[in-house]
Design a protein around this motif. Sequence first.
Motif, PDB file in Angstrom:
ATOM      1  N   VAL A  23     -76.984  -3.489 -66.136  1.00 42.04           N
ATOM      2  CA  VAL A  23     -78.281  -3.818 -65.551  1.00 42.04           C
ATOM      3  C   VAL A  23     -78.973  -4.812 -66.476  1.00 42.04           C
ATOM      4  O   VAL A  23     -79.151  -4.555 -67.676  1.00 42.04           O
ATOM      5  CB  VAL A  23     -79.162  -2.566 -65.378  1.00 42.04           C
ATOM      6  CG1 VAL A  23     -80.530  -2.949 -64.820  1.00 42.04           C
ATOM      7  CG2 VAL A  23     -78.481  -1.568 -64.448  1.00 42.04           C
ATOM      8  N   VAL A  24     -79.321  -5.973 -65.918  1.00 40.40           N
ATOM      9  CA  VAL A  24     -79.986  -7.034 -66.675  1.00 40.40           C
ATOM     10  C   VAL A  24     -81.429  -7.110 -66.197  1.00 40.40           C
ATOM     11  O   VAL A  24     -81.691  -7.127 -64.986  1.00 40.40           O
ATOM     12  CB  VAL A  24     -79.272  -8.383 -66.490  1.00 40.40           C
ATOM     13  CG1 VAL A  24     -80.008  -9.490 -67.226  1.00 40.40           C
ATOM     14  CG2 VAL A  24     -77.818  -8.295 -66.969  1.00 40.40           C
ATOM     15  N   SER A  25     -82.364  -7.166 -67.147  1.00 38.36           N
ATOM     16  CA  SER A  25     -83.794  -7.228 -66.815  1.00 38.36           C
ATOM     17  C   SER A  25     -84.411  -8.461 -67.443  1.00 38.36           C
ATOM     18  O   SER A  25     -83.971  -8.924 -68.506  1.00 38.36           O
ATOM     19  CB  SER A  25     -84.517  -5.977 -67.334  1.00 38.36           C
ATOM     20  OG  SER A  25     -83.914  -4.801 -66.836  1.00 38.36           O
ATOM     21  N   GLY A  26     -85.437  -8.998 -66.776  1.00 36.62           N
ATOM     22  CA  GLY A  26     -86.114 -10.169 -67.315  1.00 36.62           C
ATOM     23  C   GLY A  26     -87.037 -10.784 -66.293  1.00 36.62           C
ATOM     24  O   GLY A  26     -87.150 -10.297 -65.160  1.00 36.62           O
ATOM     25  N   PRO A  27     -87.714 -11.880 -66.643  1.00 36.45           N
ATOM     26  CA  PRO A  27     -88.664 -12.522 -65.720  1.00 36.45           C
ATOM     27  C   PRO A  27     -87.959 -13.345 -64.645  1.00 36.45           C
ATOM     28  O   PRO A  27     -86.956 -14.006 -64.922  1.00 36.45           O
ATOM     29  CB  PRO A  27     -89.497 -13.420 -66.649  1.00 36.45           C
ATOM     30  CG  PRO A  27     -88.591 -13.710 -67.801  1.00 36.45           C
ATOM     31  CD  PRO A  27     -87.716 -12.513 -67.983  1.00 36.45           C
ATOM     32  N   ASP A  28     -88.503 -13.293 -63.439  1.00 42.74           N
ATOM     33  CA  ASP A  28     -87.986 -14.098 -62.334  1.00 42.74           C
ATOM     34  C   ASP A  28     -88.315 -15.571 -62.572  1.00 42.74           C
ATOM     35  O   ASP A  28     -89.406 -15.917 -63.019  1.00 42.74           O
ATOM     36  CB  ASP A  28     -88.604 -13.626 -61.018  1.00 42.74           C
ATOM     37  CG  ASP A  28     -88.016 -14.347 -59.816  1.00 42.74           C
ATOM     38  OD1 ASP A  28     -88.569 -15.407 -59.445  1.00 42.74           O
ATOM     39  OD2 ASP A  28     -87.032 -13.854 -59.269  1.00 42.74           O
ATOM     40  N   PHE A  29     -87.373 -16.457 -62.242  1.00 41.69           N
ATOM     41  CA  PHE A  29     -87.553 -17.886 -62.509  1.00 41.69           C
ATOM     42  C   PHE A  29     -88.708 -18.475 -61.689  1.00 41.69           C
ATOM     43  O   PHE A  29     -89.417 -19.368 -62.162  1.00 41.69           O
ATOM     44  CB  PHE A  29     -86.258 -18.643 -62.182  1.00 41.69           C
ATOM     45  CG  PHE A  29     -86.298 -20.101 -62.527  1.00 41.69           C
ATOM     46  CD1 PHE A  29     -86.089 -20.530 -63.832  1.00 41.69           C
ATOM     47  CD2 PHE A  29     -86.574 -21.059 -61.554  1.00 41.69           C
ATOM     48  CE1 PHE A  29     -86.140 -21.883 -64.150  1.00 41.69           C
ATOM     49  CE2 PHE A  29     -86.625 -22.402 -61.868  1.00 41.69           C
ATOM     50  CZ  PHE A  29     -86.398 -22.821 -63.181  1.00 41.69           C
ATOM     51  N   ASP A  30     -88.926 -17.970 -60.466  1.00 42.98           N
ATOM     52  CA  ASP A  30     -89.958 -18.526 -59.594  1.00 42.98           C
ATOM     53  C   ASP A  30     -91.311 -17.852 -59.770  1.00 42.98           C
ATOM     54  O   ASP A  30     -92.348 -18.523 -59.812  1.00 42.98           O
ATOM     55  CB  ASP A  30     -89.516 -18.421 -58.127  1.00 42.98           C
ATOM     56  CG  ASP A  30     -88.276 -19.252 -57.835  1.00 42.98           C
ATOM     57  OD1 ASP A  30     -88.239 -20.416 -58.290  1.00 42.98           O
ATOM     58  OD2 ASP A  30     -87.359 -18.746 -57.175  1.00 42.98           O
ATOM     59  N   THR A  31     -91.302 -16.518 -59.863  1.00 38.15           N
ATOM     60  CA  THR A  31     -92.577 -15.787 -59.874  1.00 38.15           C
ATOM     61  C   THR A  31     -92.994 -15.311 -61.265  1.00 38.15           C
ATOM     62  O   THR A  31     -94.136 -14.905 -61.461  1.00 38.15           O
ATOM     63  CB  THR A  31     -92.479 -14.559 -58.965  1.00 38.15           C
ATOM     64  OG1 THR A  31     -91.503 -13.647 -59.503  1.00 38.15           O
ATOM     65  CG2 THR A  31     -92.057 -14.952 -57.552  1.00 38.15           C
ATOM     66  N   LYS A  42     -87.921  -8.338 -63.164  1.00 36.35           N
ATOM     67  CA  LYS A  42     -87.014  -7.817 -62.143  1.00 36.35           C
ATOM     68  C   LYS A  42     -85.717  -7.351 -62.802  1.00 36.35           C
ATOM     69  O   LYS A  42     -85.428  -7.700 -63.957  1.00 36.35           O
ATOM     70  CB  LYS A  42     -86.706  -8.876 -61.083  1.00 36.35           C
ATOM     71  CG  LYS A  42     -85.830 -10.034 -61.561  1.00 36.35           C
ATOM     72  CD  LYS A  42     -85.451 -10.935 -60.384  1.00 36.35           C
ATOM     73  CE  LYS A  42     -84.473 -12.024 -60.813  1.00 36.35           C
ATOM     74  NZ  LYS A  42     -84.015 -12.844 -59.685  1.00 36.35           N
ATOM     75  N   ASP A  43     -84.955  -6.550 -62.070  1.00 36.59           N
ATOM     76  CA  ASP A  43     -83.667  -6.043 -62.543  1.00 36.59           C
ATOM     77  C   ASP A  43     -82.569  -6.518 -61.605  1.00 36.59           C
ATOM     78  O   ASP A  43     -82.770  -6.625 -60.388  1.00 36.59           O
ATOM     79  CB  ASP A  43     -83.650  -4.511 -62.564  1.00 36.59           C
ATOM     80  CG  ASP A  43     -84.700  -3.936 -63.504  1.00 36.59           C
ATOM     81  OD1 ASP A  43     -85.026  -4.603 -64.504  1.00 36.59           O
ATOM     82  OD2 ASP A  43     -85.204  -2.834 -63.216  1.00 36.59           O
ATOM     83  N   VAL A  44     -81.399  -6.787 -62.157  1.00 32.44           N
ATOM     84  CA  VAL A  44     -80.215  -7.121 -61.366  1.00 32.44           C
ATOM     85  C   VAL A  44     -79.052  -6.305 -61.900  1.00 32.44           C
ATOM     86  O   VAL A  44     -78.829  -6.252 -63.114  1.00 32.44           O
ATOM     87  CB  VAL A  44     -79.885  -8.629 -61.433  1.00 32.44           C
ATOM     88  CG1 VAL A  44     -78.518  -8.910 -60.825  1.00 32.44           C
ATOM     89  CG2 VAL A  44     -80.945  -9.451 -60.713  1.00 32.44           C
ATOM     90  N   SER A  45     -78.329  -5.644 -60.982  1.00 33.49           N
ATOM     91  CA  SER A  45     -77.161  -4.854 -61.362  1.00 33.49           C
ATOM     92  C   SER A  45     -75.901  -5.693 -61.190  1.00 33.49           C
ATOM     93  O   SER A  45     -75.726  -6.363 -60.162  1.00 33.49           O
ATOM     94  CB  SER A  45     -77.054  -3.592 -60.499  1.00 33.49           C
ATOM     95  OG  SER A  45     -78.150  -2.752 -60.725  1.00 33.49           O
TER      96      SER A  45
END
Length: 870
Positions: free
Chosen positions: A756-764, A768-771
């Motif tokens: 699970v990678v977490s960090g700031p969204d490029f647009d907003t 957010k998290d991505v699995s």
Amino acid sequence: MSKKDENGGGLSEEALQELVAASDSGARSPAGAVGRMLAVVALVWSLFQVLLASPLANYVLPGDIVNNSRQIHLAFAMFLAYTAYPALASSPRRYIPVHDWVLAGAGALISLYGYFFYDKIVQSGGLADDVDKWFALAGLILLFEAARRALGPAMAIVATVFLAYVFFGSSEWVPDVIRWKGASLQKAMSHMWITSEGVFGIALGVSTKFVFLFVLFGALLDKAGAGNYFIKMAFGALGHLRGGPAKAAVVGSAATGLISGSSIANVVTTGTFTIPLMRRVGFSNEKAGAVEVASSVNGQIMPPVMGAAAFLMVEYVGISYVEVITHAFLPAAISYIALVYIVHIEAVKNNMPTLGDRTVSLGKTVGGMFGFFAGFAALCYAVQYPVGWVVALVPEGAAWVLALLVGLAYVALLALAAQAPDLEPDDPNSEDVRLPVVSEIYKAGLYYLLPIVVLVYFLMIERKSPGLSAFWATMLMFVILLTQRPIKAMFRGQSEIANAAAAGVLDLVAGLIAGARNMIGIGLATAAAGVIVGTVTLTGIGQVMASLVEFMSGGNLILMLLFVGILSLILGMGLPTTANYIVVSSLMAGVVVQLGAESGLIVPLIAVHLFVFYFGIMADVTPPVGLASFAAAAVSGGDAIRTGFTAFFYSLRTVALPFVFIFNTDLLLIDVTWVQGVTVFIVATIAILVFTSGTMGWFVTRNRIYESVALIAIAFVLFRPDYVMDRMVPPYRQAPPMEIVQTLDAMQVGDELRVVVSGPDFDTFEPKDVSLLLNVEKDAPGAERAERMGFILMPEDGVMKLDQPMFGTPIESDLSGFDFYGDDPVRITQVKVPAEQPPQELVFIPALLLLGGIAYLQLLRQRKQKEVPA
């Protein structure tokens, strides 16, 4: 002639034929020279498409024609749409007004704009100039009007709304959440008409290369008499059972759905025979229509054609056609099994009578049907062995030897068919209903299975393209239509062989014309849907839809899937199956993948596309726009809205299944062995029947409320054994993110790692998290494995930070939405390693014991009810 039939059961035969024509092949049938000219145009279109699909295409057709076949395909569809479909209900049917001739010619010529000015467009890099943009705009307007005539207003309205969004999406009155910067007329027209991003994109290409041949194959098979044969066989096998006409309607619709690309045509074709017989044994008008709707619409989810969606999935998902139909088969099959069970429950609940005077046990019937389908599947599979022997013996002339063997098999089957009389359609309103006897009629049409065997062989064994496979099957249909009548006449000792041969030629010509006219709507649907696809790629509206669904669901995964299903249902309203799938998959498939990954659910792309497809086709059932329900109501004489709601209730299993296979991809036969596949089929069949009993309120006898709840819970456990087992024994153990290299070092090749990678969204810039689901593919040190996956690890202060992954690495596209250059770092927050877990099938034991307990209690209750004196 009255629009209602004599017994008040719906439309007359003439009116029903008008309904089918109006919806599928055009309501206008001018007589004389004009009618012949339109027939010739349709005939030329079919012959062109057959030649285009043949192995000789590149030798016979000029390169310019092959390269611009999409333009030619659309030109035929546009010309025939304006000549075959009147503009309004009040427009003339027997002749073509001058303005329609003008529109037909203009539509065809502008469709060919890319063909005429191919060199100019190539030199400009696809950028429209001042002349191009106005021709393109005129082309879009003509396309939308043609689509309105052939498909109804829904397709044209949806496409117009999307095109308007391209131009006016930057306006202040557009909500901020979906606003974009807008596009100039020149840029929009380049994208939509001049390049292959819009109208002439993937969807129209699939229609040109694959869909036409399959629709033509179905039209020729039906013209040869296969449709009537399938219906008679279904009624012969099932008509004598309680609720038999409804069971036969389900099986007959499944068979005709294999070769039909239209749920409406399926409803009317089989419904004219099945619905009156269903009403005769006790089904109400609405229930009879609903059974036909549910079974006909299900034909669109049944491989191999799937309303042309299967071919589009090949392009959109990026897997082979064989894989698509393999993944789609099991949910479709168990859905049909459940529908047969639904009508059985209705018949038992209402103590419906049987038709005819024959009594055959249900066990023998089911066994015989299973034996037939198993035998047919075994035949398709076994064909490869004699073919292999022939190729080994005569490698140079194998094709000619095999063609001779197919010819001999065909003649032998025709000799068998000649022993039985030709099958004539029955009158369902006859006072004396005599059901066909399978043992007497089966041989009359066995040769119809031969082209299907050829099709399946080339698709599944030879792994040829769908277009080439359909070409060879269609060539065999040419032979069958030309020769079946004269050869049967010879075997019967009849003298009218020349007349029979002439009738065969007329059958072939009529089949070619019918195939082309049936393609008008599909060709226009794929072209108009290209505008929606082009809008998605030009404006990025797909990302906006993801944000909208995420906002509405509050991040809850089940709610998110529910909203996607509802939106797919809304977007599919009034659209034919093909256009419906293009629209919902373009807008919603990416939403499920993205939000699923953010919620920790890794879903294969084919599962997502089938999910939105299932909900999209439910729009054909669901009021207020359920077109198939309106068609069934026209046949039955029932209320269309009530028919739609009843059909939706009967289709609950079709609604539930997408939620199941999103979480349990074993149902799609993804990464399962043969043994696992058979087990999944058996368990899924039991589960769908138990679910049906729970929702219909009847198992052995009428359910009590707690029994219905228990049955639905049992079905859930059988469908999702992993859900129960995961709560008892977690499937993954947590590893510290800082130790990801050591974790990878200890893993075996083939193991799966979840990160699970977490960090700031490029647009907003919102967190957010991505699995990520990663396969360990090579025996190497942990650091090398991490690097191959794309991780650029930067451990700092007890946090495993990440730099932007290298281009082309496995995780590069998955992490492209993160802002790697902001103040907040992108980091690994969870590392999950597979843990030892008992077989999930163990949870079947208590579920089946509970099922047996419910059955026992109901048997006792049923016995007591019978003992009570009347």
